[in-house]
Motif scaffolding. Structure first.
Motif, PDB file in Angstrom:
ATOM      1  N   ALA A   1      38.081  29.298  31.291  1.00 15.35           N
ATOM      2  CA  ALA A   1      39.046  30.252  31.851  1.00 15.35           C
ATOM      3  C   ALA A   1      38.512  30.924  33.111  1.00 15.35           C
ATOM      4  CB  ALA A   1      39.397  31.320  30.811  1.00 15.35           C
ATOM      5  N   CYS A   2      37.208  30.861  33.320  1.00 13.37           N
ATOM      6  CA  CYS A   2      36.584  31.479  34.494  1.00 13.37           C
ATOM      7  C   CYS A   2      35.425  30.585  34.944  1.00 13.37           C
ATOM      8  CB  CYS A   2      36.104  32.889  34.129  1.00 13.37           C
ATOM      9  SG  CYS A   2      35.554  33.862  35.532  1.00 13.37           S
TER      10      CYS A   2
ATOM     11  N   PRO B   1      32.584  28.395  37.121  1.00 14.92           N
ATOM     12  CA  PRO B   1      31.764  28.710  38.290  1.00 14.92           C
ATOM     13  C   PRO B   1      32.350  28.017  39.519  1.00 14.92           C
ATOM     14  CG  PRO B   1      30.643  27.118  36.904  1.00 14.92           C
ATOM     15  CD  PRO B   1      31.898  27.531  36.182  1.00 14.92           C
ATOM     16  N   ASP B   2      32.486  28.763  40.599  1.00 17.63           N
ATOM     17  CA  ASP B   2      33.096  28.216  41.808  1.00 17.63           C
ATOM     18  C   ASP B   2      33.049  29.292  42.878  1.00 17.63           C
ATOM     19  OD1 ASP B   2      34.765  27.265  43.818  1.00 17.63           O
ATOM     20  OD2 ASP B   2      36.337  26.633  42.464  1.00 17.63           O
ATOM     21  N   GLY B   3      32.727  28.921  44.084  1.00 18.59           N
ATOM     22  CA  GLY B   3      32.695  29.873  45.180  1.00 18.59           C
ATOM     23  C   GLY B   3      34.056  30.452  45.534  1.00 18.59           C
ATOM     24  N   HIS B   4      35.126  29.775  45.154  1.00 16.23           N
ATOM     25  CA  HIS B   4      36.484  30.261  45.414  1.00 16.23           C
ATOM     26  C   HIS B   4      36.999  30.911  44.139  1.00 16.23           C
ATOM     27  CE1 HIS B   4      36.366  28.044  49.134  1.00 16.23           C
ATOM     28  NE2 HIS B   4      35.966  26.994  48.463  1.00 16.23           N
ATOM     29  N   ARG B   5      36.766  32.202  43.997  1.00 17.10           N
ATOM     30  CA  ARG B   5      37.086  32.907  42.757  1.00 17.10           C
ATOM     31  C   ARG B   5      38.581  33.082  42.568  1.00 17.10           C
ATOM     32  NH1 ARG B   5      34.401  31.486  39.797  1.00 17.10           N
ATOM     33  NH2 ARG B   5      35.125  33.013  38.316  1.00 17.10           N
ATOM     34  N   PRO B   6      39.045  32.882  41.327  1.00 17.28           N
ATOM     35  CA  PRO B   6      40.439  33.227  41.041  1.00 17.28           C
ATOM     36  C   PRO B   6      40.612  34.734  41.169  1.00 17.28           C
ATOM     37  CG  PRO B   6      39.277  32.643  39.018  1.00 17.28           C
ATOM     38  CD  PRO B   6      38.343  32.385  40.166  1.00 17.28           C
ATOM     39  N   ARG B   7      41.819  35.169  41.432  1.00 12.20           N
ATOM     40  CA  ARG B   7      42.088  36.611  41.551  1.00 12.20           C
ATOM     41  C   ARG B   7      42.960  37.070  40.402  1.00 12.20           C
ATOM     42  NH1 ARG B   7      40.944  39.429  46.053  1.00 12.20           N
ATOM     43  NH2 ARG B   7      39.941  38.264  47.699  1.00 12.20           N
ATOM     44  N   MET B   8      42.653  38.242  39.917  1.00 17.07           N
ATOM     45  CA  MET B   8      43.458  38.892  38.895  1.00 17.07           C
ATOM     46  C   MET B   8      43.705  40.311  39.377  1.00 17.07           C
ATOM     47  SD  MET B   8      43.967  36.733  36.534  1.00 17.07           S
ATOM     48  CE  MET B   8      43.703  36.494  34.822  1.00 17.07           C
ATOM     49  N   HIS B   9      44.949  40.724  39.438  1.00 15.21           N
ATOM     50  CA  HIS B   9      45.305  42.065  39.917  1.00 15.21           C
ATOM     51  C   HIS B   9      44.761  42.307  41.323  1.00 15.21           C
ATOM     52  CE1 HIS B   9      46.497  42.660  35.785  1.00 15.21           C
ATOM     53  NE2 HIS B   9      45.272  42.360  35.405  1.00 15.21           N
ATOM     54  N   GLY B  10      44.716  41.253  42.156  1.00 15.93           N
ATOM     55  CA  GLY B  10      44.273  41.363  43.527  1.00 15.93           C
ATOM     56  C   GLY B  10      42.770  41.385  43.722  1.00 15.93           C
TER      57      GLY B  10
ATOM     58  N   LEU C   1      37.728  37.511  40.410  1.00 14.46           N
ATOM     59  CA  LEU C   1      37.268  37.545  39.032  1.00 14.46           C
ATOM     60  C   LEU C   1      35.824  37.058  38.959  1.00 14.46           C
ATOM     61  CD1 LEU C   1      37.965  37.933  36.047  1.00 14.46           C
ATOM     62  CD2 LEU C   1      38.871  35.604  36.051  1.00 14.46           C
ATOM     63  N   PRO C   2      34.869  37.955  38.713  1.00 16.64           N
ATOM     64  CA  PRO C   2      33.463  37.529  38.633  1.00 16.64           C
ATOM     65  C   PRO C   2      33.228  36.561  37.474  1.00 16.64           C
ATOM     66  CG  PRO C   2      33.612  39.907  38.920  1.00 16.64           C
ATOM     67  CD  PRO C   2      35.004  39.410  38.616  1.00 16.64           C
ATOM     68  N   TRP C   3      32.291  35.654  37.663  1.00 18.12           N
ATOM     69  CA  TRP C   3      31.959  34.649  36.663  1.00 18.12           C
ATOM     70  C   TRP C   3      31.467  35.293  35.371  1.00 18.12           C
ATOM     71  CZ3 TRP C   3      27.092  32.102  35.134  1.00 18.12           C
ATOM     72  CH2 TRP C   3      27.311  30.921  34.397  1.00 18.12           C
ATOM     73  N   ILE C   4      30.845  36.453  35.446  1.00 14.52           N
ATOM     74  CA  ILE C   4      30.310  37.100  34.247  1.00 14.52           C
ATOM     75  C   ILE C   4      31.324  38.015  33.557  1.00 14.52           C
ATOM     76  CG2 ILE C   4      27.908  36.942  35.016  1.00 14.52           C
ATOM     77  CD1 ILE C   4      28.093  40.015  35.584  1.00 14.52           C
ATOM     78  N   THR C   5      32.557  38.077  34.053  1.00 11.47           N
ATOM     79  CA  THR C   5      33.595  38.889  33.416  1.00 11.47           C
ATOM     80  C   THR C   5      34.306  38.045  32.359  1.00 11.47           C
ATOM     81  OG1 THR C   5      33.912  40.174  35.421  1.00 11.47           O
ATOM     82  CG2 THR C   5      35.688  40.245  33.812  1.00 11.47           C
ATOM     83  N   PRO C   6      34.331  38.498  31.106  1.00 12.81           N
ATOM     84  CA  PRO C   6      34.965  37.710  30.054  1.00 12.81           C
ATOM     85  C   PRO C   6      36.487  37.598  30.224  1.00 12.81           C
ATOM     86  CG  PRO C   6      33.563  39.434  29.116  1.00 12.81           C
ATOM     87  CD  PRO C   6      33.685  39.700  30.578  1.00 12.81           C
TER      88      PRO C   6
END
Length: 130
Positions: A31-32, A34-43, A46-51
């Motif tokens: 769901a999250c 590893p990738d340099g192009h991070r998905p966004r949530m609420h603008g 989303l950090p890789w270490i955020t569950p």
């Protein structure tokens, strides 16, 4: 299926990230990832270490297993990719580290720029030599 968020009180962090890992193993989908192009949530990126579990982002928690991997394998806590020898860490204004896992400069700037830190005005990105 009832999600952890629907139970009424926030679940313990270890329960969230262990269930996230079990769901990833069962489905083969991270769901999250590893990738340099991070998905966004609420603008916010989303950090890789955020569950993330059942489509819910647990912003105030840290995925303990991923944080440990960042520390042991010299990975960026924001994108999950490998770090250069010179990296950045987030610290409080008094110099206390928020977490000792490093970040790429570009990743730290993304996090601070959008105010993803709880108190971005009181925190800053500080260089840390490995």
């Amino acid at each position: 299926m009832t999600t952890l968020q629907q139970v009424g009180k926030p679940p313990p962090p270890s329960e969230v990230w262990r269930r996230q890992d079990a769901a990833m193993q069962a489905s083969g989908v991270d769901a999250c990832p590893p990738d340099g192009h991070r998905p966004r949530m609420h603008g916010m990126p989303l950090p890789w270490i955020t569950p993330v579990l059942d489509g819910v982002v647990y912003w105030t928690q840290i995925h303990g297993g991923r944080l440990l991997r960042c520390q042991q394998n010299h990975l960026c806590q924001v994108c999950g990719d490998g770090l250069p020898e010179r990296m950045l860490v987030l610290a409080e204004s008094d110099g206390e580290l928020v977490t000792d896992a490093g970040m790429h400069r570009r990743c730290a700037l993304r996090i601070v720029a959008v105010g993803a830190c709880r108190h971005p005005a009181e925190r800053y990105a500080a260089p840390l030599d490995h």
